[in-house]
Design an enzyme around this catalytic site. Structure first.
Site, PDB file in Angstrom:
ATOM      1  CG  ASP A   1      -2.069   0.949   1.124  1.00 51.24           C
ATOM      2  OD1 ASP A   1      -2.366   1.409   0.000  1.00 51.24           O
ATOM      3  OD2 ASP A   1      -2.672   1.263   2.168  1.00 51.24           O
TER       4      ASP A   1
ATOM      5  CG  HIS B   1      -0.501   2.284  -9.294  1.00 54.38           C
ATOM      6  ND1 HIS B   1      -0.734   1.857  -8.007  1.00 54.38           N
ATOM      7  CD2 HIS B   1      -1.524   3.135  -9.592  1.00 54.38           C
ATOM      8  CE1 HIS B   1      -1.838   2.412  -7.548  1.00 54.38           C
ATOM      9  NE2 HIS B   1      -2.330   3.199  -8.481  1.00 54.38           N
TER      10      HIS B   1
ATOM     11  CG  LEU C   1       8.742 -17.710  -4.520  1.00 61.71           C
ATOM     12  CD1 LEU C   1       8.475 -17.617  -3.016  1.00 61.71           C
ATOM     13  CD2 LEU C   1       9.467 -16.437  -4.961  1.00 61.71           C
TER      14      LEU C   1
ATOM     15  NE  ARG D   1      -7.627   1.030   5.700  1.00 59.75           N
ATOM     16  CZ  ARG D   1      -7.420   2.331   5.918  1.00 59.75           C
ATOM     17  NH1 ARG D   1      -7.562   2.835   7.115  1.00 59.75           N
ATOM     18  NH2 ARG D   1      -7.067   3.125   4.908  1.00 59.75           N
TER      19      ARG D   1
HETATM   20  C1  IPE Z   1      -5.411  -2.605  -0.006  1.00 65.06           C
HETATM   21  O1  IPE Z   1      -5.096  -1.249  -0.166  1.00 65.06           O
HETATM   22  C2  IPE Z   1      -5.381  -3.303  -1.323  1.00 65.06           C
HETATM   23  C3  IPE Z   1      -4.059  -3.409  -1.969  1.00 65.06           C
HETATM   24  C4  IPE Z   1      -2.914  -3.020  -1.481  1.00 65.06           C
HETATM   25  C5  IPE Z   1      -4.095  -4.034  -3.255  1.00 65.06           C
HETATM   26  P1  IPE Z   1      -6.241  -0.144  -0.307  1.00 65.06           P
HETATM   27  O2  IPE Z   1      -5.515   1.139  -0.538  1.00 65.06           O
HETATM   28  O3  IPE Z   1      -7.225  -0.541  -1.305  1.00 65.06           O
HETATM   29  O4  IPE Z   1      -6.909  -0.175   1.142  1.00 65.06           O
HETATM   30  P2  IPE Z   1      -7.790   0.906   1.904  1.00 65.06           P
HETATM   31  O5  IPE Z   1      -8.827   1.401   0.956  1.00 65.06           O
HETATM   32  O6  IPE Z   1      -6.862   2.005   2.306  1.00 65.06           O
HETATM   33  O7  IPE Z   1      -8.328   0.174   3.081  1.00 65.06           O
HETATM   34  C1  IPE Z   2      -1.672   0.300  -3.386  1.00 66.38           C
HETATM   35  O1  IPE Z   2      -1.420   1.664  -3.406  1.00 66.38           O
HETATM   36  C2  IPE Z   2      -1.958  -0.249  -4.760  1.00 66.38           C
HETATM   37  C3  IPE Z   2      -3.373  -0.599  -5.008  1.00 66.38           C
HETATM   38  C4  IPE Z   2      -4.321  -0.597  -4.104  1.00 66.38           C
HETATM   39  C5  IPE Z   2      -3.717  -0.978  -6.363  1.00 66.38           C
HETATM   40  P1  IPE Z   2      -2.599   2.729  -3.364  1.00 66.38           P
HETATM   41  O2  IPE Z   2      -3.000   3.059  -4.757  1.00 66.38           O
HETATM   42  O3  IPE Z   2      -3.697   2.265  -2.485  1.00 66.38           O
HETATM   43  O4  IPE Z   2      -1.874   3.977  -2.719  1.00 66.38           O
HETATM   44  P2  IPE Z   2      -2.484   4.986  -1.649  1.00 66.38           P
HETATM   45  O5  IPE Z   2      -2.975   4.149  -0.509  1.00 66.38           O
HETATM   46  O6  IPE Z   2      -3.586   5.715  -2.342  1.00 66.38           O
HETATM   47  O7  IPE Z   2      -1.339   5.854  -1.280  1.00 66.38           O
HETATM   48 MG    MG Z   3      -4.087   2.474  -0.510  1.00 64.17          MG
END
Ligand code: IPE
Ligand code: IPE
Ligand code: MG
Length: 245
Positions: A22, A39, A133, A196
């Site tokens: 995340d 990303h 793996l 979380r």
């Molecule tokens: C969780 O991250 C999903 C992934 C890392 C793929 P999110 O960014 O979607 O989670 P929330 O919305 O902050 O809970």
């Molecule tokens: C995690 O990074 C990747 C995916 C959920 C696809 P985020 O895109 O959720 O990045 P933040 O949480 O907005 O910084």
């Molecule tokens: Mg996120």
């Protein structure tokens, strides 16, 4: 303290590491880039973490790359993420084969385009006997959806007379989860400061050790990974039992 592989007890590594990758968007924003660039950098971090996991001979790595709930995001962001999956999988196919890495994708693959599903199935098929793996990628994955799917599949079998409800135990239930033949994670890492689970592996993490770091995923270096593994080694796992002093 600087961490290196030498700080670790290689005989006490987790067998299965799961990661909620995340913070790509916030990392991009912090550096003045569009979210997509976060990303892209995140995919590079994933590759490095896969390589390190392989090098440490940890046999299972699960990466949460896209959740069932992430479809709520703006269409443009979803499209660019899906394109990134396609390009990365096509590019890394030979790396996986050459290294002896098995790819397993968990999640609702009927949400994806036919060409992405074809590519996933082709790589899964070509790597299915690999054992160094297992790289488990969670795509369009949701823990609640996975549990509901298992309940539906089991109910259908009961209705068809293929399964006696009396025989439904944890083993039978697990066989109906996406993770089937994969052991539960020993260590779950989440980057970006959020503490979380966001609907990740709800059934499987009952006794998993949790590790949260404020580092955004694109800046999760090898040292950060080793720190998480080191923290895991300091934990005392009891699984409800008593510790023998
Ligand atoms: C969780 O991250 C999903 C992934 C890392 C793929 P999110 O960014 O979607 O989670 P929330 O919305 O902050 O809970
Ligand atoms: C995690 O990074 C990747 C995916 C959920 C696809 P985020 O895109 O959720 O990045 P933040 O949480 O907005 O910084
Ligand atoms: Mg996120």
């Amino acid at each position: 303290m600087a961490f290196s592989s030498f700080s670790l007890d290689l005989s006490k590594l987790p067998k299965h590491v799961a990661i909620i990758m995340d913070g790509n968007g916030r990392w991009a924003k912090k550096h003045g880039f569009p979210r997509f660039y976060g990303h892209k950098k995140g995919a590079e971090t994933a590759k490095k973490v896969i390589e390190k996991t392989y090098e440490l001979r940890i046999p299972y790595l699960t990466l949460f790359a896209f959740s069932k709930e992430n479809w709520k995001r703006p269409k443009k962001e979803v499209e660019t993420i899906l394109e990134l999956f396609k390009v990365s999988l096509a590019k890394e196919k030979h790396f996986l084969i050459e290294k002896g890495i098995r790819l397993k994708v968990i999640g609702d693959r009927k949400d994806f385009s036919e060409d992405l599903v074809d590519l996933i199935e082709e790589i899964e098929e070509e790597t299915r006997h690999n054992s160094k793996l297992t790289l488990c990628l969670a795509l369009s994955y949701g823990g609640r959806a996975e549990i509901l799917k298992a309940v539906k599949d089991i109910s259908t079998k009961v209705k068809q007379g293929l399964l006696d409800p009396e025989t439904i135990d944890e083993k039978v239930f697990r066989e109906h989860l996406y993770t089937q033949d994969i052991p539960d994670p020993d260590l779950l890492i989440r980057t970006s400061g959020e503490e979380r689970l966001s609907n990740f592996l709800l059934f499987q993490i009952a006794y998993t050790e949790l590790y949260f770091t404020s580092v955004y995923w694109p800046e999760f270096t090898e040292e950060e990974y080793l720190k998480a593994l080191y923290s895991y080694q300091k934990r005392e796992r009891r699984f409800g039992g008593v510790h023998e002093f």
